[in-house]
Design a protein around this motif. Structure first.
Motif, PDB file in Angstrom:
ATOM      1  N   LYS A   1       0.910  -1.341   0.162  1.00  0.00           N
ATOM      2  CA  LYS A   1       0.118  -0.064   0.371  1.00  0.00           C
ATOM      3  C   LYS A   1       0.465   1.355  -0.001  1.00  0.00           C
ATOM      4  N   ASN A   2       1.886   1.272   0.681  1.00  0.00           N
ATOM      5  CA  ASN A   2       2.780   2.709   0.833  1.00  0.00           C
ATOM      6  C   ASN A   2       3.719   2.564  -0.866  1.00  0.00           C
ATOM      7  N   ALA A   3       3.113   1.789  -0.992  1.00  0.00           N
ATOM      8  CA  ALA A   3       4.756   1.201  -2.251  1.00  0.00           C
ATOM      9  C   ALA A   3       3.458   2.360  -3.592  1.00  0.00           C
ATOM     10  N   PHE A   4       2.274   1.661  -3.509  1.00  0.00           N
ATOM     11  CA  PHE A   4       1.101   2.419  -4.683  1.00  0.00           C
ATOM     12  C   PHE A   4       0.990   3.922  -4.025  1.00  0.00           C
ATOM     13  N   VAL A   5       0.652   4.164  -2.466  1.00  0.00           N
ATOM     14  CA  VAL A   5       0.793   5.668  -2.200  1.00  0.00           C
ATOM     15  C   VAL A   5       1.972   6.327  -3.109  1.00  0.00           C
ATOM     16  N   LEU A   6       3.525   5.445  -2.437  1.00  0.00           N
ATOM     17  CA  LEU A   6       4.391   6.233  -2.908  1.00  0.00           C
ATOM     18  C   LEU A   6       4.367   6.999  -4.819  1.00  0.00           C
ATOM     19  N   LEU A   7       4.302   5.803  -5.465  1.00  0.00           N
ATOM     20  CA  LEU A   7       4.153   5.721  -6.500  1.00  0.00           C
ATOM     21  C   LEU A   7       3.060   6.847  -7.448  1.00  0.00           C
ATOM     22  N   SER A   8       2.555   7.304  -6.444  1.00  0.00           N
ATOM     23  CA  SER A   8       1.130   8.332  -6.961  1.00  0.00           C
ATOM     24  C   SER A   8       2.068   9.580  -6.766  1.00  0.00           C
ATOM     25  N   LYS A   9       2.803   9.464  -6.252  1.00  0.00           N
ATOM     26  CA  LYS A   9       3.210  10.633  -5.546  1.00  0.00           C
ATOM     27  C   LYS A   9       4.139  10.789  -6.226  1.00  0.00           C
ATOM     28  N   HIS A  10       4.585  10.110  -7.116  1.00  0.00           N
ATOM     29  CA  HIS A  10       5.823  10.378  -8.574  1.00  0.00           C
ATOM     30  C   HIS A  10       7.291  10.197  -7.518  1.00  0.00           C
ATOM     31  N   ARG A  11       7.154   8.928  -6.313  1.00  0.00           N
ATOM     32  CA  ARG A  11       8.722   8.978  -5.489  1.00  0.00           C
ATOM     33  C   ARG A  11       8.835   7.687  -6.164  1.00  0.00           C
ATOM     34  N   TYR A  12       8.983   7.386  -7.025  1.00  0.00           N
ATOM     35  CA  TYR A  12       9.486   6.153  -7.926  1.00  0.00           C
ATOM     36  C   TYR A  12      10.908   4.743  -7.329  1.00  0.00           C
ATOM     37  N   LEU A  13      11.921   6.043  -6.673  1.00  0.00           N
ATOM     38  CA  LEU A  13      12.532   5.319  -5.953  1.00  0.00           C
ATOM     39  C   LEU A  13      12.626   4.451  -4.610  1.00  0.00           C
TER      40      LEU A  13
ATOM     41  N   LEU B   1      11.307   0.795 -11.814  1.00  0.00           N
ATOM     42  CA  LEU B   1      12.672   1.161 -11.724  1.00  0.00           C
ATOM     43  C   LEU B   1      12.935   1.404 -13.587  1.00  0.00           C
ATOM     44  N   TYR B   2      12.314  -0.284 -13.982  1.00  0.00           N
ATOM     45  CA  TYR B   2      12.640   0.011 -15.566  1.00  0.00           C
ATOM     46  C   TYR B   2      11.346   1.428 -16.651  1.00  0.00           C
ATOM     47  N   LYS B   3      10.267   1.466 -16.132  1.00  0.00           N
ATOM     48  CA  LYS B   3       8.859   1.732 -16.432  1.00  0.00           C
ATOM     49  C   LYS B   3       9.302   3.956 -16.100  1.00  0.00           C
ATOM     50  N   GLN B   4       8.757   3.732 -14.694  1.00  0.00           N
ATOM     51  CA  GLN B   4       9.343   4.824 -14.568  1.00  0.00           C
ATOM     52  C   GLN B   4      10.613   5.246 -14.330  1.00  0.00           C
ATOM     53  N   MET B   5      11.351   5.462 -13.849  1.00  0.00           N
ATOM     54  CA  MET B   5      12.307   5.534 -13.514  1.00  0.00           C
ATOM     55  C   MET B   5      13.771   5.650 -15.020  1.00  0.00           C
ATOM     56  N   ASN B   6      13.490   4.850 -16.318  1.00  0.00           N
ATOM     57  CA  ASN B   6      13.648   4.524 -16.979  1.00  0.00           C
ATOM     58  C   ASN B   6      15.425   4.365 -16.651  1.00  0.00           C
ATOM     59  N   ASP B   7      15.872   3.329 -15.885  1.00  0.00           N
ATOM     60  CA  ASP B   7      17.078   3.277 -15.373  1.00  0.00           C
ATOM     61  C   ASP B   7      16.623   1.174 -15.714  1.00  0.00           C
ATOM     62  N   LEU B   8      17.143   0.806 -16.328  1.00  0.00           N
ATOM     63  CA  LEU B   8      17.413  -0.701 -16.684  1.00  0.00           C
ATOM     64  C   LEU B   8      18.451  -1.225 -16.396  1.00  0.00           C
ATOM     65  N   ASP B   9      19.749   0.164 -15.633  1.00  0.00           N
ATOM     66  CA  ASP B   9      20.777  -1.238 -15.456  1.00  0.00           C
ATOM     67  C   ASP B   9      20.109  -1.920 -13.915  1.00  0.00           C
ATOM     68  N   LEU B  10      19.139  -0.542 -13.190  1.00  0.00           N
ATOM     69  CA  LEU B  10      19.260  -0.838 -11.888  1.00  0.00           C
ATOM     70  C   LEU B  10      17.952  -1.607 -11.730  1.00  0.00           C
ATOM     71  N   ALA B  11      17.329  -2.035 -12.717  1.00  0.00           N
ATOM     72  CA  ALA B  11      16.066  -3.235 -12.894  1.00  0.00           C
ATOM     73  C   ALA B  11      16.933  -4.470 -12.728  1.00  0.00           C
ATOM     74  N   ILE B  12      17.418  -4.424 -14.020  1.00  0.00           N
ATOM     75  CA  ILE B  12      18.700  -6.104 -13.639  1.00  0.00           C
ATOM     76  C   ILE B  12      19.187  -6.595 -12.774  1.00  0.00           C
ATOM     77  N   GLY B  13      19.880  -5.233 -12.324  1.00  0.00           N
ATOM     78  CA  GLY B  13      20.394  -4.988 -10.756  1.00  0.00           C
ATOM     79  C   GLY B  13      20.160  -5.749  -9.783  1.00  0.00           C
ATOM     80  N   VAL B  14      18.765  -5.007  -9.955  1.00  0.00           N
ATOM     81  CA  VAL B  14      18.488  -5.662  -8.403  1.00  0.00           C
ATOM     82  C   VAL B  14      17.848  -7.287  -8.200  1.00  0.00           C
ATOM     83  N   CYS B  15      17.637  -7.197  -9.531  1.00  0.00           N
ATOM     84  CA  CYS B  15      16.854  -8.759  -9.952  1.00  0.00           C
ATOM     85  C   CYS B  15      18.461  -9.731  -9.853  1.00  0.00           C
TER      86      CYS B  15
END
Length: 1312
Positions: free
Chosen positions: A980-992, A1011-1025
Motif C-alpha cells: 500500500k505504501n508503495a502504491f501511495v509513493l507511486l502516485s506521488k511520483h516518488r518512484y525510487l 525502475l524500468y518504466k517510471q525511472m527508465n533505469d534498465l541497469d538498476l532493474a536488472i541489477g536488483v533482479c
C-alpha cells in the motif's frame, strides 16, 4: 547587375517595360512602362548588397513611353509622342519630378539621347531620315528653352549615341548610323560664347557584310590599358576611340578614330587596326536583330571589359575580353573572349520543371501552351548556363510529360487527353525555335472517379532510340502503356496493374529520380506510399515475348510517417519522406530499410530533388518558398552520434526576386535550376565559400577544388587508413598487427614531414605506402612483421608518445579536429591493448577500446554502448575487465556508465552493489537512507537499512521508517502494508521509494517494472533482479521477456535482443539474433506488429555483429549448430549488407577483407538427426525452467579441442576414449561428425586436456532435461569447484558424480 554580373534585385512592374536607364552619378534607375516612368533610388548611399525602392513616378500624357535617358544632376529626357525634359528634385528625402520642357513631336519618338553636359538632346522617330538636335539655350527657374537643328541623312536612321568622356570638353561628338551602312560623326562645338555649331566631322563606311557597330570611347582605354606596356604606346599618344564593326557571321574589324578626344577638335583620321572572329557562343549566327549595350570596364583595376548583347530571341549574353591582350595581339584569336552568363526565360510564369533521365535536357512548363526545352551549356570553365534548344507550342496545357533523347523527343499528355510526340532538334537560330508535332493519340476516358497521376518511361534492357515505352498510372492502380515511335506512331501496349494491396486508391506516388551517371534499365521506377507510412518501390520489365509490361515490388520501407505530404526516391537507393504538415523531412536507405537523417524545419517544405556523383554518393535539395538548402550525404560515423547528411549551401532568391520558387531540379554535373516567375536561376557546382553552411561543412578540412562534387567526395568515399574510424573497425576485425603498423607508419611520416618542413597535404599518402596485401592477412600470427630502422623498429610506448605529440601540433588532412582527438584516443587504446594482449581475449580488448572511446566522448555519450556490453559479456576475463575500469567513485552513476549490472559476474555484482550502497549513503552531507535502501534490500540486508535510519538524525521520516522497518515482512499483514505504501509513493511520483517498498514487500516484479518504466533505469532493474534472486531467476526472465525484448524488437536492436536470449539461456537464438531481424526469431511477430518496426539507425546492421557472430560460432557447439541453421543464402545477403555499410563508412579495404575471409559452412547431414536443445523445445522454454539449467556456458562445449590438450601426453588413455566409444555405440549406423577432424586418428586415444582436472564427470548430463545420449556428451561443462592441484583431488572429483553441477570456475581465479 553589378560589374561582376551578380544579381542584385528584381523589380516588378504593372506592365511590360519599354525603356530603362541608370544614372551613373547617383544610382537612380528610370523605368518606362506603358505611359508612365517609375523612378527608383538606392535604399542607402553605401550598401554591401544594393537595393532600390520606388521614390516617385512620372506621367506626362497617355502616349506610350518609348525611350528615356539620364542627363546630369538628376535630369531626365523622356520620349513618347512628346519630348519631355524633367528634373527629379530632392526635398529632404521626398522626390518630386519637375517638368522643365516639353514639345510635341510629328511622330512618336523612337529613340532619344542627351549629351553628357545635358545641353544637347538628339532624337528621331521610326523611319525618320533626320536627327532632331535640340540645343539648350536658356535656363530660367523651372523652365528651359531649346532650339532645333536638323541633321539630314540619306536613309532611315537606326541608332544614335553621344561620345562619353571623363573630362569637361566644350565640344560634344554625336554618332549616327543609318540604313546606308555609314557611321556618321558629328561635332558640336562652341564657336562663340553661347553659340554652338554642328558639323559633320567625318564618316566610316561599313562593308556590305557588316551590320553592327560598337564604339569604345577613349576613357575606357585610358582606364583599362596599363601605362607600362610599350606595345600599347600608340593608344596613349594618339588617344583614339575605337569603332568595332561586325558582320552577320561574327567577323569583326577594329578601327581607330583619332583626334575626336582633342579640344578643340582636330580633323578626323580613321585607321584600320586588326580583324578577328567573335566566339559563336557569344555571337549567334545570322541574327535578325541584335542590340549591343554600352561597353563598360568589367571591374575596377581590371584589364577586362564587358560585352553585352541582347537578341530578340529572348536571350542576353555577357562576355569579357582582356583588352590589352586583344590590342597587343591585333585580334589573334577568339579565345580572348570569355562567355560568363547567358540570360533567358519564359514569357509566362513557369509552373513545373521536367528533366530527361540522363540530366541532359530540361522542359519548362507554363500554365498556358508555352513550353521550352533547354540544355545545359558550359559557357566558361566556372560558369554554367542553359541553352534554349526549342519551343513547344501545344494546343492545350501539358498535364504530364516525359523527355527523351537529350531533349530531342518530348512525349506529353495534354489536358484534353491527347498523347503527343514532338520532335525537338537543336536549333541555333533564335528566331526559328519551334518544335514539330510528329505523332498524336487520343486516350479514351478512364473510369469515373479515376485520373492519371503519373507518366513515366519504362526502359528496355537495351536502349532503343527508335521506340520508347511510356506508362500512365491512374489513381486506382491501373496502368495504360503505349509504344511511341516518331516514325511508326503511338500504339497501345499491354501492362499489368500495380499491386496496391487492400487500398482502394493510391495515396501518394512519385517517380524515382534516375540519378545514375550512366544508363540503367534494371532499376526501381516508382515509389508508392500508404497513409500508414509504408513505402513500396516497383520495377517494370518489358516482356517482348508476351507483349506486356510486368510490374513487381522491389523494396518496402516502414517509415512510420502518417499521411506523408510527398515522397521522392532516388535510383541510388535513397528515399525522402516529408511529414503531413510539411515541416519534418526524413532520409531513408531503401536497401537497408533504415533511417539515415531527420530534421524539423519551421517553414513548410515545397520540393525535394535528388542527384548523385559518379560514385553514387547522394546530393539532394530541400526547397522552400523562397530558398533551397543543398544537402550531401556523409560517411556513417561509427564512434559519434553524427548525422548522415549535412547542409552545404543555401540558395536564396529573395535578394533577386519577390516571386516564390515555382519548382527546382538537378541536371547533370550538379547543375541546380530554380524556376521563379518567368525566370530561371542556374547554380553550377561551384561553392560559395562565404556561405555559412559551406564554411561549416568544410570545417578544418583541406579541399583541393571548390565545387560541390569534390566536397562530396571528401565527405564520403574511402577513408585514409589513419582515420580513427578505419582503425576502430580494424581492431574490431582483430587486425591488431595491421593497426600497429599503420600507427607506426603514420608516426614516421609525420616525423619526416615535421623535420623537413614539408607540406602535409601532398606528402602524407592516404594509404601510408602500406602494402595492400597486408589488409588480407586473416590472423595476427601470420601477419608479416616488418622491422623499421632504429630507434623506432616497432610500435611501442615511445612511438605512442611521439605520435600523440605530433597529432597535437599537426592537423592531418581529410579529418576534422574532433576526429584527430579520437585518433589520439585510439593510439592510447592500442597501447593498452599491447599491455593486456598476453592475458586478455579479443572480446576483452574490444571492450577496453569501447571504454576508451566512451571516456573520450563522455559529454556526448552517457554510457557504454550495448555493443561494448556484448564484448564484455562474451569475454573470459570479466574480473580483469572490471579491475581495469575507473572506480574513482563507487556511485551508481558510475556503475550505469559502465553498465556493470548487465555483464559482470553475480558474485562481483553483489560486492559492487554493497560498495555502491555504502557510497550513496555516505556521499551526501545529509544522510538519507532512502538513497541506498534499494541496494541493501536487493542484498536482503534489511537490518542494515534499519541501522542507517537510526543514524539519520534530523530526517523528517526517521521515526516512521524505524517503526515500520521493525516489523516482520514475512507476514502477509506487513507485506500488504508495504505494498500500500508503495502504491501511495507511486502516485506521488516518488518512484525510487516506491520501488524500495515493492521490494520490501517481496514484489520483485513490481519493483523492476517501476525502475524500468517510471525511472527508465534498465541497469538498476536488472541489477536488483540478479542480486535479489540470482542470475537465473524467474522474475528476471519474465522482465526481460515482457519489458526489454518487445522494445528491442520494435527498434530492431540486435545487440539487446541477443543479450536477452543469452540471459534466457537460449544460446542458439542468441547467436541468430546477431544476424537476423529480431521479429523473425521465435514468435516475436506476435509480440510486435510488423508495420510498427522502424529502423532508426544504420547500426541495426552493425559490422561488429558479424565479428561477434564469428567468435561465438567457433566457441560453443550450440552456437555452431544454430549458425548452421542460418543457411548460406542468408549469410550471403547479410555479408552484402554489411559490405555496403563498411563502404559507406569509408572502410573499403575492410569490406574487401570481410568478403575474402568469410567462410561459408554447409551443415553436415548428421545435424538433421540431432536432438533439439532445450531452447528449441517449446515444452522446455517456460520461464520456470530457468533455475534448472546449468550455469552460463562461457567456455564449454567448444567446437575445437583446447590448445592445452597437445601438451598433455601422459593421461591420453583416460575416460575420453570411453566417453567417445559410449556415445558412438548409441548410433546404429556410424555417422561422420564435422568435429572428427579435431580428434585423434582412428584407433588412437584422445589426448588428455590440462583442463580435465577441472571438469565434472563425463557421464554427467548437459542439462537436467536432456536424456538422449549424444556423441557430443564428452564435451561437458567444466566445473568451477575449488582449484585441483594434484591427481588425488582430481580422482576424488570423479568419484563424487552424484553432486549437482556447480558454478563454472574461471582460470584466472588463482591470480585474483
Amino acid at each position: 547587375m553589378t560589374n561582376d554580373f551578380t544579381r542584385l534585385q528584381t523589380l516588378y512592374l504593372e506592365d511590360d517595360c519599354n525603356a530603362v536607364d541608370i544614372n551613373t552619378t547617383n544610382g537612380f534607375i528610370a523605368v518606362g512602362y506603358g505611359n508612365k516612368v517609375s523612378i527608383y533610388k538606392p535604399l542607402y548611399q553605401v550598401m554591401k548588397d544594393p537595393k532600390w525602392i520606388s521614390c516617385c513616378e512620372i506621367y506626362h500624357d497617355a502616349s506610350i513611353v518609348n525611350s528615356l535617358k539620364w542627363g546630369m544632376e538628376s535630369e531626365l529626357i523622356v520620349g513618347s509622342a512628346f519630348l519631355s525634359f524633367w528634373k527629379i528634385k530632392d526635398n529632404f528625402g521626398e522626390y518630386n519630378p519637375i517638368l522643365l520642357w516639353n514639345k510635341r513631336q510629328p511622330k512618336p519618338v523612337y529613340s532619344v539621347t542627351i549629351s553628357q553636359d545635358s545641353q544637347l538632346i538628339a532624337s528621331f522617330g521610326k523611319y525618320d531620315i533626320t536627327v532632331k538636335l535640340w540645343k539648350r539655350i536658356s535656363i530660367s527657374g523651372e523652365q528651359d528653352i531649346f532650339n532645333l537643328t536638323l541633321l539630314p541623312h540619306p536613309d532611315y536612321i537606326t541608332a544614335i549615341r553621344w561620345k562619353i568622356s571623363r573630362t569637361n570638353h566644350r565640344s560634344q561628338v554625336l554618332y549616327t548610323l543609318c540604313s546606308d551602312k555609314r557611321l556618321r560623326i558629328w561635332s558640336c562645338y562652341e564657336i562663340a560664347r553661347g553659340r554652338k555649331t554642328v558639323q559633320n566631322w567625318g564618316s566610316l563606311q561599313l562593308s556590305d557584310k557588316e551590320r553592327f557597330c560598337i564604339i569604345i570611347d577613349n576613357w575606357i582605354l585610358q582606364n583599362v590599358l596599363p601605362k607600362e606596356r610599350k606595345d600599347l604606346q600608340y593608344y596613349y599618344s594618339k588617344s583614339p576611340d575605337l569603332a568595332v564593326t561586325i558582320t552577320n557571321s561574327g567577323s569583326y574589324t577594329v578601327r581607330a578614330l583619332e583626334n575626336l578626344s582633342t579640344d578643340p577638335p582636330k580633323p578626323l583620321t580613321i585607321k584600320t587596326l586588326f580583324s578577328g572572329e567573335l566566339p559563336p557562343n557569344f555571337f549567334p549566327g545570322n541574327p535578325t536583330f541584335l542590340y549591343f549595350a554600352e561597353i563598360q570596364p568589367y571591374r575596377d583595376q581590371s584589364p577586362d571589359i564587358s560585352l553585352l548583347n541582347h537578341s530578340l530571341g529572348g536571350m542576353i549574353r555577357h562576355a569579357t575580353v582582356n583588352l590589352p591582350d586583344l590590342l597587343s595581339k591585333s585580334g589573334g584569336a577568339s579565345n580572348e573572349f570569355i562567355l560568363h552568363h547567358v540570360l533567358a526565360g519564359h514569357n509566362k510564369s513557369i509552373q513545373e520543371l521536367v528533366r530527361s533521365s540522363d540530366g541532359e535536357a530540361l522542359l519548362t512548363q507554363s500554365r498556358f501552351c508555352e513550353n521550352n526545352i533547354w540544355t545545359p551549356q558550359r559557357i566558361s570553365k566556372d560558369e554554367m548556363s542553359l541553352f534554349l534548344k526549342n519551343i513547344v507550342i501545344t494546343d492545350a496545357p501539358i498535364q504530364l510529360a516525359v523527355l527523351h533523347e537529350k531533349g530531342n523527343l518530348l512525349i506529353c499528355l495534354l489536358q484534353n487527353s491527347k498523347l503527343q510526340a514532338w520532335d525537338c532538334p537543336r536549333n541555333e537560330n533564335p528566331h526559328n525555335k519551334k518544335a514539330a508535332l510528329k505523332q498524336e493519340y487520343t486516350i479514351p476516358p478512364p473510369p469515373e472517379g479515376t485520373k492519371p497521376l503519373l507518366m513515366l518511361n519504362t526502359p528496355e534492357d537495351v536502349h532503343n532510340h527508335e521506340r520508347h515505352f511510356v506508362a500512365l498510372i491512374y489513381s486506382d492502380g491501373s496502368i495504360r502503356s503505349y509504344e511511341v515511335s516518331l516514325s511508326k506512331g503511338i500504339t497501345s501496349f499491354n501492362s499489368e496493374p500495380l499491386d496496391i494491396g487492400d487500398q482502394r486508391s493510391i495515396y501518394k506516388i512519385s517517380t524515382i529520380d534516375p540519378v545514375h551517371p550512366t544508363f540503367m534499365c534494371n532499376r526501381p521506377l516508382i515509389s508508392l506510399a500508404t497513409k500508414n507510412g509504408l513505402v513500396t518501390e516497383y520495377k517494370a520489365t518489358i516482356n517482348n515475348t508476351k507483349n506486356i509490361i510486368e510490374w513487381s515490388k522491389w523494396k518496402e520501407v516502414i517509415t512510420g510517417v502518417k499521411n506523408p505530404l510527398f515522397i521522392i526516391g532516388s535510383s541510388t537507393g535513397k528515399l525522402c519522406v516529408v511529414s503531413e504538415d510539411g515541416k519534418v523531412v526524413s532520409f531513408w536507405d531503401v536497401n537497408g530499410g533504415v533511417l539515415e537523417y531527420e530534421e524539423t524545419f519551421e517553414e513548410k517544405i515545397e520540393d525535394i530533388d535528388w542527384t548523385s556523383t559518379a560514385f553514387e554518393q547522394s546530393i539532394m535539395s530541400i526547397g522552400f518558398s523562397t530558398y533551397a538548402l543543398l544537402y550531401t550525404q556523409l560517411r556513417y560515423d561509427y564512434t559519434n552520434n553524427s548525422p548522415s547528411y549535412l547542409p552545404i549551401e543555401k540558395i536564396d532568391i529573395t535578394t533577386h526576386t519577390a516571386h516564390r520558387i515555382g519548382d527546382s531540379i538537378w541536371l547533370k554535373d550538379a547543375t541546380f535550376v530554380v524556376a521563379s516567375g518567368n525566370q530561371l536561376y542556374i547554380k553550377d557546382k561551384t561553392l560559395d565559400l562565404n556561405d555559412p553552411f559551406t564554411h561549416k561543412s568544410i570545417g578544418s578540412r583541406t579541399i583541393l577544388s571548390n565545387d560541390i562534387l569534390h566536397l562530396n567526395s571528401v565527405l564520403n568515399g574511402p577513408l585514409p587508413v589513419y582515420h580513427p574510424q578505419f582503425l576502430i573497425q580494424a581492431i574490431y576485425a582483430n587486425k591488431i598487427e595491421l593497426v600497429k603498423e599503420i600507427l607506426l607508419r603514420l608516426f614516421l611520416k609525420l616525423r619526416d614531414i615535421d623535420l623537413n618542413s614539408r607540406d602535409i597535404t601532398s606528402n602524407l599518402p592516404s594509404d601510408l605506402d602500406l602494402d595492400p596485401q597486408k589488409f588480407f592477412v586473416k590472423k595476427n600470427k601470420y601477419y608479416p612483421v616488418e622491422v623499421f630502422p632504429d630507434p623506432y623498429p616497432a610500435f611501442n610506448d615511445l612511438v605512442s608518445a611521439g605520435l600523440t605529440q605530433q597529432l597535437i601540433k599537426m592537423p592531418l588532412p581529410y579529418i576534422t579536429r574532433h576526429q584527430q582527438v579520437t585518433l589520439m584516443t585510439v593510439v592510447e587504446g592500442v597501447k593498452d591493448i599491447m599491455k593486456n594482449d598476453p592475458v586478455m581475449d579479443i572480446n576483452g580488448i574490444r571492450f577496453l577500446l569501447g571504454v576508451r572511446l566512451f571516456l573520450a566522448h563522455r559529454p556526448q555519450q552517457s554510457h557504454l554502448m550495448m555493443r561494448d556490453i556484448s564484448w564484455a559479456l562474451h569475454s573470459d576475463n570479466k574480473e580483469l575487465l572490471l579491475s581495469q575500469l575507473d572506480w574513482s567513485s563507487n556511485s551508481w552513476e558510475r556503475a550505469c556508465e559502465y553498465k556493470i549490472s548487465l555483464w559482470i559476474k553475480e558474485d562481483d555484482l553483489v560486492k559492487k552493489m554493497e560498495d555502491i550502497a555504502k557510497y550513496e549513503f555516505s556521499n551526501n552531507e545529509v544522510k538519507d537512507p532512502s538513497l541506498c535502501s534499494i541496494f541493501y534490500l536487493a542484498l536482503k540486508k534489511k537490518q542494515v537499512i534499519l541501522a542507517l535510519w537510526k543514524m539519520s538524525y534530523g530526517h523528517p521520516e526517521q521515526q516512521k521508517m524505524i517503526k515500520f522497518l521493525n516489523n516482520d515482512f514475512n507476514q502477509p499483514r506487513w507485506r500488504t502494508a508495504a505494498l500500500k505504501n508503495a502504491f501511495v509513493l507511486l502516485s506521488k511520483h516518488r518512484y525510487l521509494d516506491a520501488a524500495t517498498f515493492f521490494l520490501l514487500a517481496g514484489s520483485l516484479k513490481d519493483c523492476a517494472a517501476v525502475l524500468y518504466k517510471q525511472m527508465n533505469d534498465l541497469d538498476l532493474a536488472i541489477g536488483v533482479c540478479r542480486v535479489y534472486e540470482g542470475d537465473n531467476g524467474q522474475v528476471l526472465g519474465e522482465f526481460l521477456t515482457s519489458q526489454v525484448l518487445p522494445k528491442a524488437i520494435k527498434e530492431n536492436d540486435r545487440w539487446t535482443t541477443s543479450y536477452v536470449y543469452w540471459k534466457l539461456r537460449k544460446q542458439g537464438i542468441a547467436i541468430k539474433a546477431l544476424v537476423t531481424p529480431p521479429i523473425d526469431l521465435e514468435n516475436n511477430s506476435d509480440i510486435v506488429r510488423h508495420d510498427a518496426l522502424v529502423n532508426r539507425s544504420f547500426l541495426v546492421e552493425d559490422p561488429a555483429l558479424l565479428h561477434l557472430y564469428i567468435i561465438l560460432r567457433e566457441r560453443n557447439i550450440k552456437y555452431f549448430i544454430a549458425s548452421l541453421q542460418m543457411g548460406t543464402k542468408n549469410e550471403y545477403e547479410l555479408i552484402l549488407r554489411v559490405v555496403d555499410i563498411l563502404n559507406r563508412m569509408g572502410c573499403d579495404y575492410l569490406a574487401a577483407t570481410l568478403v575474402s575471409e568469410w567462410d561459408f559452412i554447409k551443415p553436415p547431414k548428421y545435424i538433421k538427426n540431432k536432438y533439439k536443445y532445450p531452447e528449441n523445445n517449446k515444452s522446455t522454454t517456460s520461464l520456470s525452467s530457468l533455475n534448472k539449467i546449468v550455469p552460463e556456458p562461457v567456455r564449454t562445449l567448444r567446437v575445437r579441442p583446447s590448445l592445452f590438450e597437445m601438451f598433455d601426453k601422459q593421461n591420453e588413455n583416460r575416460e575420453s576414449r570411453d566417453s567417445l566409444s559410449q556415445g558412438a555405440a548409441n548410433f546404429q549406423t556410424p555417422v561422420s561428425n564435422i568435429l572428427d577432424s579435431f580428434g585423434p586418428p582412428p584407433g588412437q586415444a584422445k589426448p588428455r586436456s590440462m583442463l580435465d582436472d577441472f571438469t565434472s564427470s563425463p557421464t554427467e548430463p548437459v542439462s537436467s532435461q536432456s536424456s538422449v545420449p549424444s556423441m557430443l556428451d564428452s564435451f561437458t561443462t567444466p566445473s568451477d569447484t575449488q582449484s585441483i592441484k594434484n591427481t588425488e583431488a582430481a580422482h576424488q572429483l570423479k568419484v563424487e558424480t552424484s553432486k549437482p553441477p556447480q558454478k563454472s570456475r574461471n582460470l584466472l581465479d588463482d591470480f585474483m
